[in-house]
Motif scaffolding. Structure first.
Motif, short mmCIF file in Angstrom:
data_model
loop_
_atom_site.label_atom_id
_atom_site.label_comp_id
_atom_site.label_asym_id
_atom_site.label_seq_id
_atom_site.Cartn_x
_atom_site.Cartn_y
_atom_site.Cartn_z
N GLU A 161 38.01 -2.51 1.36
CA GLU A 161 37.84 -1.34 2.22
C GLU A 161 39.13 -0.52 2.26
O GLU A 161 39.08 0.71 2.28
CB GLU A 161 37.41 -1.76 3.63
N VAL A 162 40.27 -1.18 2.28
CA VAL A 162 41.55 -0.46 2.26
C VAL A 162 41.66 0.34 0.97
O VAL A 162 42.04 1.52 0.99
CB VAL A 162 42.74 -1.43 2.41
N VAL A 163 41.28 -0.26 -0.15
CA VAL A 163 41.31 0.45 -1.44
C VAL A 163 40.35 1.64 -1.40
O VAL A 163 40.70 2.74 -1.84
CB VAL A 163 40.98 -0.51 -2.61
N ARG A 164 39.16 1.45 -0.87
CA ARG A 164 38.19 2.54 -0.78
C ARG A 164 38.74 3.69 0.06
O ARG A 164 38.67 4.86 -0.33
CB ARG A 164 36.86 2.04 -0.18
N GLN A 165 39.33 3.36 1.20
CA GLN A 165 39.91 4.38 2.06
C GLN A 165 41.08 5.09 1.38
O GLN A 165 41.26 6.30 1.53
CB GLN A 165 40.37 3.78 3.39
N ALA A 166 41.86 4.34 0.64
CA ALA A 166 43.00 4.93 -0.08
C ALA A 166 42.51 5.92 -1.13
O ALA A 166 43.04 7.04 -1.25
CB ALA A 166 43.84 3.84 -0.72
N LEU A 167 41.52 5.52 -1.92
CA LEU A 167 40.98 6.41 -2.94
C LEU A 167 40.45 7.69 -2.31
O LEU A 167 40.72 8.80 -2.79
CB LEU A 167 39.87 5.71 -3.73
N ALA A 168 39.72 7.55 -1.20
CA ALA A 168 39.17 8.72 -0.52
C ALA A 168 40.29 9.60 0.04
O ALA A 168 40.28 10.82 -0.13
CB ALA A 168 38.22 8.29 0.60
N GLY A 169 41.26 8.98 0.68
CA GLY A 169 42.36 9.73 1.29
C GLY A 169 43.21 10.47 0.27
O GLY A 169 43.72 11.56 0.54
N LEU A 170 43.36 9.88 -0.91
CA LEU A 170 44.15 10.50 -1.97
C LEU A 170 43.31 11.44 -2.84
O LEU A 170 43.85 12.12 -3.72
CB LEU A 170 44.79 9.42 -2.85
N GLY A 171 42.00 11.45 -2.61
CA GLY A 171 41.13 12.31 -3.40
C GLY A 171 41.00 11.85 -4.84
O GLY A 171 40.85 12.66 -5.75
N LEU A 172 41.03 10.53 -5.05
CA LEU A 172 40.93 9.97 -6.39
C LEU A 172 39.59 9.25 -6.55
O LEU A 172 39.15 8.55 -5.64
CB LEU A 172 42.06 8.97 -6.65
N ALA A 173 38.98 9.42 -7.69
CA ALA A 173 37.71 8.76 -7.97
C ALA A 173 37.96 7.58 -8.90
O ALA A 173 38.69 7.71 -9.88
CB ALA A 173 36.74 9.74 -8.63
N ASP A 174 37.36 6.45 -8.56
CA ASP A 174 37.53 5.30 -9.44
C ASP A 174 36.61 5.42 -10.65
O ASP A 174 35.71 6.26 -10.71
CB ASP A 174 37.36 3.99 -8.71
N ARG A 175 36.89 4.56 -11.63
CA ARG A 175 36.07 4.56 -12.84
C ARG A 175 34.69 4.03 -12.51
O ARG A 175 34.52 3.26 -11.56
CB ARG A 175 36.72 3.67 -13.90
#
Length: 183
Positions: A161-175
């Motif tokens: 969940e921390v990783v998910r929030q980080a990706l969203a907060g940074l505006g980065l999409a995972d592969r």
């Protein structure tokens, strides 16, 4: 992974010892397909010995370490790779050194209650950073300022969940999941 402005990116996962920098940074690296570095591996033997003895590092002790991390970020960017690295980056002037890399350096500040972190450190085995130095790290911490490129994320949730929030907060999409597997 090219970004619209043409520069490679590096996300520095920052915060005091025990907040989960390595776990979150590895998760980001996996999800993004970016290279990974653990900042502890850039410390000199003298720095490690000092911390092992329970002596906090000085700004002078940290200077070559920060330059080595900055240079690694630049080398990754020169090879066409975006990256994720851990680094306590407790002070703005430390983050300024890292921002000197030839990449867009962004920060993910992991935020935690000191008691939660102290409990984690008490259970951690095989790391040279003694729990006795935690207070000095929280005392030295200068949170991200509004003009710094980064976000804060609480580590009260599970690592995924921390990783998910980080990706969203940074505006980065995972592969896509089909290429990266489970986290």
């Amino acid at each position: 992974m090219d970004k619209p402005e043409g520069r490679r990116h590096c996300v520095i996962v920052m915060g005091p010892s025990g907040v989960g920098k390595t776990t979150v940074a590895r998760g980001l690296s996996e999800r993004l397909g970016w290279s990974f570095a653990e900042a502890d591996e850039f410390h000199s033997k003298a720095n490690i010995d000092k911390m092992t003895a329970g002596v906090p590092l000085t700004d002078e002790d940290r200077a070559p370490w920060l330059l080595a991390i900055r240079d690694w970020i630049s080398a990754e960017a020169a090879q066409g790779r975006c990256s994720v690295a851990t680094c306590s980056a407790l002070k703005r002037r430390y983050r300024d050194v890292l921002r000197g890399a030839d990449a867009r350096v962004r920060f993910l500040e992991l935020v935690a209650d000191p008691e939660l972190v102290a409990g984690r450190l008490a259970r951690r085995k095989g790391h040279y950073m003694p729990p006795s130095l935690l207070g000095s790290q929280f005392a030295a911490l200068e949170p991200l300022e509004p003009d710094e490129d980064g976000v804060e994320v609480s580590v009260a949730s599970a690592p995924d969940e921390v990783v998910r929030q980080a990706l969203a907060g940074l505006g980065l999409a995972d592969r896509p999941a089909t290429r990266r597997g489970a986290l």
